[in-house]
Design a protein around this motif. Structure first.
Motif, PDB file in Angstrom:
ATOM      1  N   ASP A   1       0.857  -1.175   0.000  1.00 36.95           N
ATOM      2  CA  ASP A   1       0.000   0.000   0.000  1.00 36.95           C
ATOM      3  C   ASP A   1       0.900   1.234   0.000  1.00 36.95           C
ATOM      4  N   MET A   2       1.342   1.646  -1.193  1.00 37.54           N
ATOM      5  CA  MET A   2       2.262   2.781  -1.290  1.00 37.54           C
ATOM      6  C   MET A   2       2.159   3.408  -2.665  1.00 37.54           C
ATOM      7  N   ASP A   3       2.800   4.545  -2.819  1.00 39.60           N
ATOM      8  CA  ASP A   3       2.879   5.245  -4.083  1.00 39.60           C
ATOM      9  C   ASP A   3       3.266   4.277  -5.215  1.00 39.60           C
TER      10      ASP A   3
ATOM     11  N   HIS B   1      11.065  -0.009  -7.071  1.00 39.38           N
ATOM     12  CA  HIS B   1      11.904  -0.659  -6.059  1.00 39.38           C
ATOM     13  C   HIS B   1      11.510  -2.100  -5.739  1.00 39.38           C
TER      14      HIS B   1
ATOM     15  N   ASP C   1      15.479  -3.416  -5.979  1.00 38.70           N
ATOM     16  CA  ASP C   1      16.690  -2.939  -5.298  1.00 38.70           C
ATOM     17  C   ASP C   1      17.686  -4.056  -5.037  1.00 38.70           C
TER      18      ASP C   1
ATOM     19  N   GLU D   1       7.278 -11.369   9.659  1.00 35.16           N
ATOM     20  CA  GLU D   1       8.417 -10.468   9.785  1.00 35.16           C
ATOM     21  C   GLU D   1       8.555 -10.192  11.269  1.00 35.16           C
TER      22      GLU D   1
ATOM     23  N   LEU E   1      15.811  -6.948  11.732  1.00 38.78           N
ATOM     24  CA  LEU E   1      14.556  -7.553  11.310  1.00 38.78           C
ATOM     25  C   LEU E   1      14.816  -8.817  10.496  1.00 38.78           C
TER      26      LEU E   1
ATOM     27  N   LEU F   1      16.333  -8.988   6.867  1.00 40.12           N
ATOM     28  CA  LEU F   1      15.725  -8.020   5.949  1.00 40.12           C
ATOM     29  C   LEU F   1      16.792  -7.186   5.243  1.00 40.12           C
ATOM     30  N   LEU F   2      17.918  -6.966   5.919  1.00 37.99           N
ATOM     31  CA  LEU F   2      19.048  -6.241   5.331  1.00 37.99           C
ATOM     32  C   LEU F   2      20.294  -7.102   5.488  1.00 37.99           C
TER      33      LEU F   2
END
Lengths: 576, 576
Positions: free
Chosen positions: B200-202, B209, B244, B439, B446, B467-468
C-alpha cells in the motif's frame, strides 16, 4: 538541558547491549520496550540494578495495547494483564506505563466507555504510585489523533492518567499541531520524538520501518517540540524510532547519533560561525599511488608549492585550490579544513554535538588547527587565515596555474548504514543546510546522494551511499570519494577518463551540443563534468564548470561516470 | 516454449555483464534499457555483435518517454529525438521501440492529438522497417490504463503502432484484465512481465523498487499471461523488473532465477509427484562438533542405528525421524531427502526448472538417489521407500525411542539477497504452496520468514532471511538453520536452552499457563517449542508439540529463542 531518554527498541543487540550503549552516549533515561524485556534472560531486578549501575533511570514501560474501549466481557482480561504489568514495573522500579489506543477489531467506538476503563486502570496504577500515559496511535481503531486522546483523558479526569504525545503519530496526520501548546503541561506525562522522511505509503509500515531521529527526516520536530515544551511539560525528550537500518547497526554509534539529534534539537548550542570556504583537502597516499596522484595534479595544472617541516606531507596548489598529499595514510580523503570566522567556536559547537576531538601531536612550529573527527572517520579542521601554511617550507614552485580556481565540493562516500548519521553530523556541526538530494541506478546497485552547503555555497559537501549494503558481487571500487575542482574552461582539461560516445549521441538527440564533458542543466544554468580514473581503489578528481548560476552536482550523470571509470580500470588492467 | 527475454535493467553490472548473464541462463532475447546503453563504452555496433555472438537478439529498445500528446511546439523536439533513436536502433539491429505514456506536466489531455502524433512517429518507424509498442504507465499523466492506450492505438490506426502490455502497469490498477484476451493478437507488439508484493504505497515507488519475477509476488501473473497469449500474441515473454536487491546481486544467479520464473509460469512442466514426507535430513559435522550433536540426539531419544558402508556417515533414528551425520562437511543442513511417488519425475521437474543436478559418485552397493542442488547449496534428494537404508549397516541399536515422532519441518536460513529466489525454487520445484509468512524484530535486526508446505503438510520448509544484509556489528550466529522435531509430549524433553522467566510472566499476564516451552496458538490449536543451543555456529534442533490442529511455525517466538540462544552461548563462553 532537558533530560534525554531513548527507547530500547531504537537500538540493536541484546537488552544489555542497548542499555550500555544508551548510557555510554550520555542519555539520562530509557524506555523499556516490552519485547526487549521479554526476550531477556535477566530478571526485572537484575535489569533495575544494571540500569542504576549505568547511571540511567527507566522513565517509561511500553507499550500496553488494546486496553481502552474493550467490550466489557473482555475487560477482565485487560485488567488482569494490566495488574501483572504493574507488578513488573514495581520490580523494574519505574512508574509510568504507556497505554496506546486500541487497534483490536472488537474495540468499541465509545469515548465514555474508553474514559471509564482508563479511569479504572489509572486508579489501579495510582494505588501503586504509578501512572498511565495514554497515546493515540496514528492507526488506532477509533482514537487516532492527539485531540481525541486528550478528550478521553479530560473526560476520565483522573490525576494518574495523562497524555503521551508522539511526534510521529501527531505529524503523520497533521501539520497543524499548534493547539498542543495550550494543553496543561502537568497532563502531558510523556513526550516521544521521532522524525521520518515524507513517504506516500501505509502509515503503519512507514512508522515501523522508516522512522528517523529528529532532524534526520522531514517532519517539523523543532516546532512540535517547542509546542510541547510550551505547555510546561517537564519530562524527558525521549526517542522512539523504529528503523530497519538502526536495528542492525552498532548500537554505540547509533546511540551517539540519537543523542546528537536531541542536542541539535535543543538549539541552545554555540551558534555556527560563518564558514568562508574550503582551506584545503588532505589525501592519504598509499605506497604506489603517489606517482598517479601527482601526475593527475600536474595534468590539472597544480604545482607542488610546499613541503611540511616535519611530516611527509606535500602541499599542492592552484588558484584557491589547495591539496595536501600525506604519505603513508590510506589513499582517501583523510581530512579537510574549513575557513571559519571563529575556529574555537566551530570546534566548541562540534564538541557540544558529540564530535570526537582530534588529538594533535603538535610541534612548536606548527599552527594550532582545531579539529574533530566525523563519523565517517574524516578529520575536519577549522582555521582562520593562512597561518597553517607556515608549517610548509616553500619548494620554489608557484601556484600560478589558471585551469583550476578552487575546490568546488568534496564527495564523501559513506558506509551503507551511516547515511542519516553523516547528514545530521555535517549539517548540524557545520551549520549547513540540505541542498540537492537524489537516487540513481549505478551499475552495481542503487545509490543515494545528498548535498549540503553553507549559506553562500562557499562550502559544499556531497554525501553518497549505496541503498543496500552490498555483497560479494559488487566490485571493490563501486563507491569512491572525490575532490571536485572548479574550472572556468572545461575544454582546456586533458587526459581524463573518456566519456562514452553513446552518452553524447543521447545528448545530441535531446538537442544538446556537447562532445567533451558530462552535461547537466537546471533552471539557473548548466554544468560540465570531467573526471580522472580512481586512484588506489578509493579516490578520484572531478573537474567541473558551472555556467550561469547552475546550483546542482550532476548526480544524474553518476552512473555514466561510474561505468566509464570501471571500463577504464578494466582496460588498464588488461593492458588495453 | 514461447521465446523468453529479459530487460537489461533487471540485472546488475555493466551492460556486458548483463548480456553474458542473460545468455548463460538461456534467454533468447534482451530488451536494451536506454540508460544501460548510454553508460556503455561499447558502440552500438559492438553491442550488436556481442549480442549475436552470445546467441541473443535485441527484441526491444526502451523506453522512449514523453512522446505523445506533446504541445505542438514541443513536438519537433520529440520528432528529432525519435529519429535519433531510430538511427541508434538500426545500428543495434532491433526493430521495436517502446513508447510509454507521457508524464510531462505539459502533456495535453487530448486523445486525438496523441493518436495523430503516434501515427506520425509510426510512419517514421515504418520507413525504417521498425515499429512502436505503446505502453500505458500506471502513473501516466493522462493515459494510465491499457484500455486507454488501446483506444489511442485503435484511433491512430497504423500498422507500425501496437500495444506493449506490462503486467505490473495493468495489475497495479485492476484485477479485471479479462478483456485483454479479446484484443487482436497482431496489435499486441510486446509483453512485459513483472510480479510484485501487494504494497500500500505510491505506485511509482512500488514499481521502481519492489517488482519481482513472476510467481515471486502476489499479482496474478498466470492469469494475465494466459489472457495475453489468448490474443494470439506471438512475441516473447519478456521480464522487466526493477528491484533494489536484484540490482546489486550477482547477475548470473539473478538471470537463472528470472528464467526459472518464466519456465514455472509456462506450466508445461512435468507435474510434481506427490511427496510423502521427509525421509531424512543430513547434517554436516565439522571436527569438534560431533560430540555435541550426538549428545543432543541422545538426549532427545535418538539412537545411532546405522553406519554407512563406505562413507563416514552415521544414521540416527527415532520413530519416523531420521538424521544422517556426515563427518567432515561444514556443520549445517547439508541435504534432505523427500519421499516421492516418482523420484525420476521429481528430478526431471527440478531439472526443467534449472536446478543443478547433483553428481553422485555411486558405488555399486549404494542406492541410486536422484538429487539436485538448491540455490542455497542444500542438496535435495528424491527417494521412494526404504531402499536408501541398504547403504547402512545396522549397529544393533534400535530406534524405539518415543519422544520424537518425526521431522516436523526444516528451517533453512537463506542469504540476504536470495529470499525470493529460494521461495520460488522450493515452491515450484517441489510443487508446494506458501503457508505462513512473517516479519519479526530479532535482537540484531529484522527477519523475514516464509513457510511452504505440500498439500497434506507432510513436507514443510521454513525459509528465513535478514531483511538487510548485516554488517560487522551482527554476531557470527544471528541466523542459524534448524531441524524441527515433532513430539507428543514436550514436558518430557530435557536439557534444552532455558527460556526467560520474563517470557512466562508475560504469558501468565495474558492468561496462558505455561512454564516449560515457548507457546503460540492459532484458530486451530496451540504449539509449544523448545530448542537446543546452536552447534558449530550454524545449526540447532527444535522440538515442538502441536495440539489440536495448530498450523503455524511459532515465528513470533523467534526473537525470544534467538536471545536465549545468544545468552546461553555467552554464558558458556564465559564458563558460566
Amino acid at each position: 538541558m532537558t533530560r534525554t531518554s531513548i527507547a530500547t527498541v531504537c537500538l540493536s543487540g541484546t537488552l544489555e547491549d542497548r542499555l550500555e550503549a544508551a548510557a555510554a552516549a550520555g542519555f539520562d533515561a530509557v524506555e523499556i520496550f516490552e519485547n526487549d524485556l521479554i526476550a531477556s534472560s535477566d530478571s526485572p531486578e537484575d535489569i533495575r540494578r544494571r540500569v542504576a549501575d549505568l547511571g540511567l533511570t527507566i522513565d517509561l514501560y511500553q507499550p500496553f495495547r488494546d486496553a481502552e474501549a474493550a467490550p466489557p466481557p473482555r475487560f477482565a482480561a485487560v485488567e488482569r494483564r494490566f495488574r501483572a504489568k504493574l507488578d513488573l514495573m514495581a520490580r523494574l522500579g519505574t512508574d509510568t506505563i504507556l497505554v496506546c489506543s486500541s487497534v483490536a477489531p472488537d474495540t468499541v467506538d465509545d469515548d465514555a466507555l474508553a474514559a471509564d476503563q482508563l479511569r479504572h486502570l489509572a486508579t489501579l496504577a495510582a494505588e501503586r504510585g504509578m501512572r498511565i500515559a495514554y497515546e493515540a496511535l496514528a492507526w488506532g481503531r477509533h482514537v487516532s489523533t492527539w485531540e481525541h486522546s486528550w478528550e478521553i483523558v479530560r473526560r476520565a479526569d483522573h490525576p494518574a492518567l495523562g497524555l503521551c504525545l508522539d511526534s510521529f503519530h501527531v505529524l503523520a496526520h497533521t501539520e497543524a499541531y499548534g493547539e498542543i501548546a495550550a494543553l496543561p503541561g502537568d497532563r502531558v506525562f510523556f513526550l516521544q520524538l521521532a522524525d521520518a522522511p515524507r513517504l506516500d505509503m501505509d502509515v503503519l509500515q512507514w512508522s515501523r520501518h522508516h522512522r528517523l531521529f529528529p532532524l534526520q527526516g522531514r517532519l517539523d520536530l523543532a516546532g512540535f517540540t517547542r509546542a510541547v515544551l510550551a505547555t510546561g511539560y517537564a519530562g524527558p525528550l525521549s526517542l522512539e524510532v523504529f528503523n530497519d537500518v538502526f536495528r542492525q547497526a552498532d548500537p554505540h554509534r547509533t546511540a551517539v547519533d540519537a543523542r546528537r539529534s536531541l542536542i541539535a534539537l535543543a538549539a541552545d548550542l554555540t551558534p555556527a560561525p560563518h564558514l568562508g570556504g574550503i582551506a584545503f583537502a588532505e589525501l592519504g597516499v598509499e605506497p604506489g599511488t603517489g606517482p598517479q596522484l601527482e601526475a593527475h595534479l600536474r595534468t590539472l595544472g597544480f604545482a607542488h608549492t610546499g613541503q611540511h617541516r616535519s611530516k611527509p606531507v606535500q602541499l599542492w596548489e592552484q588558484g584557491r585550490a589547495r591539496i595536501l598529499l600525506n604519505a603513508g595514510a590510506p589513499t582517501a580523503i583523510r581530512a579537510f579544513a574549513l575557513e571559519s570566522d571563529d575556529p574555537t567556536a566551530s570546534a566548541r559547537r562540534a564538541s557540544e554535538l558529540l564530535a570526537q576531538p582530534l588529538p594533535r601531536r603538535r610541534r612548536e612550529s606548527e599552527a594550532d588547527l582545531t579539529a574533530v573527527t566525523a563519523p565517517d572517520g574524516t578529520e575536519v579542521f577549522f582555521c582562520k587565515g593562512p597561518a597553517w601554511r607556515g608549517d610548509f617550507l616553500p619548494t620554489g614552485e608557484n601556484a600560478a596555474g589558471r585551469l583550476i580556481k578552487e575546490i568546488d565540493h568534496l564527495g564523501l562516500a559513506q558506509p551503507f548504514d551511516r547515511y542519516d548519521e553523516a547528514a545530521l553530523f555535517y549539517r548540524s556541526v557545520l551549520g549547513m543546510t540540505d541542498d540537492e538530494a537524489g537516487e540513481f541506478a549505478a551499475p552495481f546497485g542503487l545509490m543515494r546522494t545528498l548535498a549540503i552547503r553553507n549559506e553562500d555555497r562557499s562550502v559544499r559537501l556531497s554525501l553518497s551511499v549505496p541503498l543496500l549494503r552490498r555483497g560479494d558481487w559488487a566490485p571493490a571500487v563501486p563507491h569512491p570519494q572525490h575532490i571536485t575542482l572548479l574550472t572556468s574552461d572545461i575544454t582546456a582539461i586533458e587526459h581524463t577518463v573518456p566519456i562514452p560516445a553513446n552518452y553524447f549521441d543521447d545528448l545530441a538527440a535531446r538537442g544538446v551540443r556537447e562532445t567533451t564533458a558530462l552535461y547537466d542543466e537546471d533552471g539557473h544554468g548548466s554544468y560540465r563534468q570531467l573526471f580522472t580514473p580512481v586512484v588506489g581503489r578509493r579516490v578520484f578528481f572531478e573537474v567541473v564548470q558551472r555556467v550561469g548560476g547552475y546550483r546542482g552536482y550532476g548526480f544524474a550523470n553518476d552512473p555514466v561516470r561510474m561505468a566509464a571509470q570501471r571500463h577504464e580500470r578494466m582496460a588498464s588492467a588488461s593492458g588495453g
